[in-house]
Design an enzyme around this catalytic site. Structure first.
Site, short mmCIF file in Angstrom:
data_model
loop_
_atom_site.label_atom_id
_atom_site.label_comp_id
_atom_site.label_asym_id
_atom_site.label_seq_id
_atom_site.Cartn_x
_atom_site.Cartn_y
_atom_site.Cartn_z
N SER A 73 -70.73 38.24 44.56
CA SER A 73 -70.16 36.97 44.12
C SER A 73 -68.67 37.14 43.91
O SER A 73 -68.19 38.23 43.55
CB SER A 73 -70.81 36.53 42.80
OG SER A 73 -70.07 35.48 42.21
N TYR A 146 -65.76 18.56 39.83
CA TYR A 146 -65.31 19.19 41.06
C TYR A 146 -63.80 18.98 41.25
O TYR A 146 -63.06 19.90 41.58
CB TYR A 146 -66.08 18.58 42.23
CG TYR A 146 -65.66 19.06 43.60
CD1 TYR A 146 -66.06 20.30 44.07
CD2 TYR A 146 -64.90 18.24 44.43
CE1 TYR A 146 -65.70 20.74 45.33
CE2 TYR A 146 -64.53 18.67 45.70
CZ TYR A 146 -64.92 19.92 46.15
OH TYR A 146 -64.57 20.34 47.39
N LYS A 150 -60.78 21.83 41.64
CA LYS A 150 -60.00 21.93 42.86
C LYS A 150 -58.50 21.76 42.61
O LYS A 150 -57.67 22.43 43.23
CB LYS A 150 -60.47 20.90 43.89
CG LYS A 150 -61.93 21.02 44.28
CD LYS A 150 -62.29 22.42 44.72
CE LYS A 150 -61.75 22.78 46.08
NZ LYS A 150 -62.20 24.13 46.51
N ALA A 178 -63.38 19.20 57.12
CA ALA A 178 -64.13 19.85 58.19
C ALA A 178 -65.62 19.64 57.98
O ALA A 178 -66.10 19.54 56.84
CB ALA A 178 -63.82 21.35 58.24
N HIS A 497 -21.32 43.78 47.35
CA HIS A 497 -21.29 44.31 48.70
C HIS A 497 -21.03 45.81 48.77
O HIS A 497 -20.96 46.37 49.86
CB HIS A 497 -20.23 43.57 49.52
CG HIS A 497 -20.41 42.09 49.53
ND1 HIS A 497 -21.49 41.47 50.11
CD2 HIS A 497 -19.67 41.08 48.98
CE1 HIS A 497 -21.41 40.16 49.95
NE2 HIS A 497 -20.31 39.90 49.27
N GLN A 699 -28.40 -10.35 75.57
CA GLN A 699 -29.54 -11.16 75.15
C GLN A 699 -29.93 -12.16 76.24
O GLN A 699 -31.13 -12.36 76.52
CB GLN A 699 -29.21 -11.89 73.85
CG GLN A 699 -29.09 -10.96 72.65
CD GLN A 699 -28.82 -11.72 71.37
OE1 GLN A 699 -28.37 -12.87 71.40
NE2 GLN A 699 -29.08 -11.08 70.24
#
Length: 729
Positions: A73, A146, A150, A178, A497, A699
């Site tokens: 799990s 739920y 989420k 999906a 630098h 036009q």
């Protein structure tokens, strides 16, 4: 080139079917070693079986891939990660896929993350995908439990993205649609067919590839479509005065303003979210009248007030130099005596001795180096949080090899980018009364945003993306380990630098190369490839600084020539990282003779057309091409469209033309467009000339059927600037 995951280890949870199975198969197909985790529960979340995971592993191995099964799990996250370590020795990416059991959604994802986190940190690499859903983002009837879990995943992912960024651990979230075993009983077969898991897996593979830089993003995906989501917030309204009561009626009376999303802010960090509250407190405590200039009210919190700052002038600065500084700069940006073409910039007695054009940034940089910005009213900024964002340089004549130039600096604009402020500085350098060069420095001040200012400016010289084709030329040149140490002698003394301890405080493993040093390398490459190292051909350069370069790395300059503009992009060859983008160099024509020759050719062409009965419209498109060349990227930015023209003669198609004002600096070419045009015009050669000469009203031509238009007819109005009387040659 296809994406490869060779050498990567991927743990996919819930991989016995549905999206998880699609991910596992896709990763294995592209070379990854896959840990296929599935508890093997039934559709209601109960039970346990090894069959589902084993079946996927067998399918991967049958195709020559590498995979092992795990049946634990996700609440036993350590066991999942240990399986990956035992089988393959490392863990790179994992994908928490939802189980119907509520506790698994959020707690399971957290536990698997925690188990993998330190391994990812130690190897300085990791890619994590959390799977939320539309129910979590938008809510759904009857799914409170739920939905809460989420959306919790999204919050977890956002924090992981922040905490993992410095370890090269990226975490993104997807909300897929999906078909699965959970939906096959409620969805019709034709809908299931279009919601295959295979249409989600490509996004997951891209987000987990090392070339993808997105981090902390949210995507919806399904049926072959992908969209990115972001938070948006209205400007809101302040309803409280100092030492006064705020009532529900105040909220009611300002409700329309509170809910007005016009010119909304795009909030991406908690800092941006809190910044507005800080500004509110500042305005309330100051006792200012509610409704006062929001820019002014927020300035006391952010330290920036554009109303005061824009237009301010810094004290003039002088820069005296001799040929020595010109030579030192040339060495600093990579020139060497090993290249004979470089001697004209390295030897003062060379018959064509000159100064590199990009030395123009050195002449004007004292405006920033002297700390003058912090003294400008309305710019109370921390100079240690200043970054160089973009640079534009334009020369009005070749730089002298010695002299004293005076720079005049103006605050051209101040922009609010939320996470920071952008300050545009216009710097004009003069030799006496003669203007020599112009610089526009785009300076980003981290954490100084949120003052309520505008986000863009018409005064900014915008970067321009390169054409969508392979480069016309590529130059690769190595920097040296001492490149930054050498370049800083030209005047940029920032210890970032050269001092490792200072660089470490900035979050860098070692000192980095100056952005303007990479800028100088790229400009040299263009000058040599397309202008024969002639500094008089150099007109202007624009770059956007993206990422730092380490001394010793190689710079790869990719160039695309379009007319007198050379687009360029600069990368670190060893990593492929883009360091300069949206860049271009504008060049002067080789000589005036070429222009005169072109005029002779045009007039000869006109005479030839009149004698042979050729299409008159060809002259018009030639003139349009010249106008586009003159207006360049500015016209592309304003129009942003592609127009197709079908010219007829005697009722038959005679020619096709394309006016591309969407890409690069714009272009005109004879023939159809390779992609999709926005508007297509069909007109006879004779009527076209009548229209552009103003003898036929467009036009009237349209309504009489002489001019036919397909597509977005409103875009045709944007052509006026290049169609207006172009027949006058």
């Amino acid at each position: 080139m296809s994406l490869s995951f060779e050498g990567r280890v991927v743990l996919v949870t819930g991989a016995g079917g549905g999206l998880g199975k699609a991910y596992a198969l896709a990763f294995a197909e592209r070379g990854a070693s896959v840990v296929v985790n599935d508890l093997g529960g039934d559709i209601k979340g109960g039970g346990k079986s090894s069959a589902a995971a084993d079946k996927v592993v067998e399918e991967i191995k049958a195709k020559g891939g590498k995979a092992v099964a795990n049946y634990d799990s996700v609440e036993d996250g350590e066991k999942l990660i240990q399986t990956a370590l035992d089988a393959f020795g490392r863990i790179v990416s994992f994908f928490p896929i939802p189980d119907l059991i509520h506790r698994v959604h959020l707690r399971g994802s957290f536990l698997v993350t925690r188990a993998a986190w330190n391994h990812m940190k130690n190897q300085k690499y990791g890619r994590i995908i959390m799977t939320t859903s539309a129910a979590g983002i938008y809510g759904n009837f009857g799914q409170a439990n739920y939905s809460a879990a989420k959306l919790g995943l999204l919050g977890l992912a956002n924090t992981l993205a922040i905490e993992g960024g410095k370890y090269n651990i990226h975490c993104n979230t997807i909300a897929p649609v999906a078909g699965s075993r959970l939906t096959e009983t409620v969805m019709p077969p034709d809908l299931l067919e279009n919601l295959k898991s295979e249409y989600v897996a490509p996004l997951v593979l891209w987000l987990t590839h090392e070339d993808c830089r997105d981090n902390g993003s949210l995507f919806e995906v399904g049926a072959g479509w992908v969209g990115k989501l972001r938070w948006e917030r209205t400007k809101g309204a302040i309803m409280r005065h100092k030492n006064s009561h705020m009532s529900p009626e105040d909220v009611r009376d300002k409700w329309d303003k509170i809910c007005d999303f016009y010119d909304a802010d795009k909030i991406s960090t908690i800092g941006e979210s809190l910044q507005s509250l800080v500004s509110v407190l500042s305005q309330v405590e100051s006792g200012e009248e509610i409704g006062a200039n929001p820019t002014s009210s927020v300035a006391s919190a952010s330290g920036i007030n554009p109303v005061t700052a824009v237009g301010q002038k810094l004290p003039p600065s002088q820069f005296s130099y001799s040929h020595t500084q010109c030579i030192l700069y040339a060495l600093g940006v990579g020139m060497s005596t090993t290249d004979q073409d470089s001697l004209r910039f390295l030897y003062e007695n060379h018959e064509e001795f000159g100064c590199l054009p990009t030395f123009g940034v050195i002449i004007s940089q004292n405006a920033m180096m002297d700390g003058g910005l912090s003294s400008v009213p309305g710019l109370n900024i921390d100079l240690t949080r200043v970054l160089h964002g973009e640079q534009y340089l334009e020369l009005y004549k070749p730089l002298p090899t010695s002299g004293t130039l005076t720079s005049h600096t103006t605050i051209a604009d101040v922009l609010d980018k939320g996470s920071g402020a952008v300050i545009l500085l216009d710097v004009h350098a003069y030799n006496g009364d003669e203007l020599i060069c112009y610089n526009q420095y785009s300076i980003f001040v981290v954490g100084a945003g949120g003052f309520g200012g505008k986000r863009s400016s018409d005064k900014a010289r915008p970067p321009v993306p390169p054409p969508q084709r392979a480069p016309d030329a590529v130059v690769i040149e190595s920097t040296t380990r001492d490149q930054a140490a050498l370049y800083r002698l030209s005047g940029d003394w920032n210890p970032l630098h050269i001092d490792p301890s200072f660089a470490a405080m900035g979050g860098f493993k070692e000192p980095i190369l100056h952005g303007l040093c990479s800028f100088g390398f790229a400009a040299r490459h263009v000058l040599k490839r397309y202008a024969d190292n002639d500094p008089s051909r150099f007109k202007a350069i624009k770059v956007r600084f993206i990422k730092p370069v380490l001394p010793g790395q190689s710079l790869q300059t990719e160039m695309w020539k379009e007319g007198d503009r050379v687009h360029l992009q600069c990368k670190v060859k060893e990593t492929g990282a883009v360091v300069l983008s949206g860049a271009y160099v504008d060049l002067h024509p080789a000589s005036g003779a070429a222009v005169e020759s072109g005029c002779i050719i045009i007039h000869t062409w006109i005479a030839s057309l009149l004698q042979t009965g050729g299409l008159q419209s060809e002259l018009v498109f030639a003139e349009i091409g010249r106008r586009i060349k003159d207006m360049g990227a500015e016209l592309v930015r304003k129009v942003n469209a592609v127009f197709g023209w079908e010219i007829t003669k005697d009722g038959q198609s005679a020619a096709q033309w394309t006016i591309d004002l969407r890409t690069g600096s714009g272009s005109v070419h004879k023939g159809p467009y390779s992609g999709k045009v926005d508007v297509t015009f069909t007109v006879s050669d004779e009527d076209f000339i009548q229209v552009v000469q103003g003898k036929l009203n467009p036009q009237q031509a349209f309504f009489s059927g002489k001019l036919k238009i397909r597509g977005n007819i409103m875009l045709s109005q944007k052509l006026e600037v290049i169609l207006k009387d172009p027949a006058k040659l």
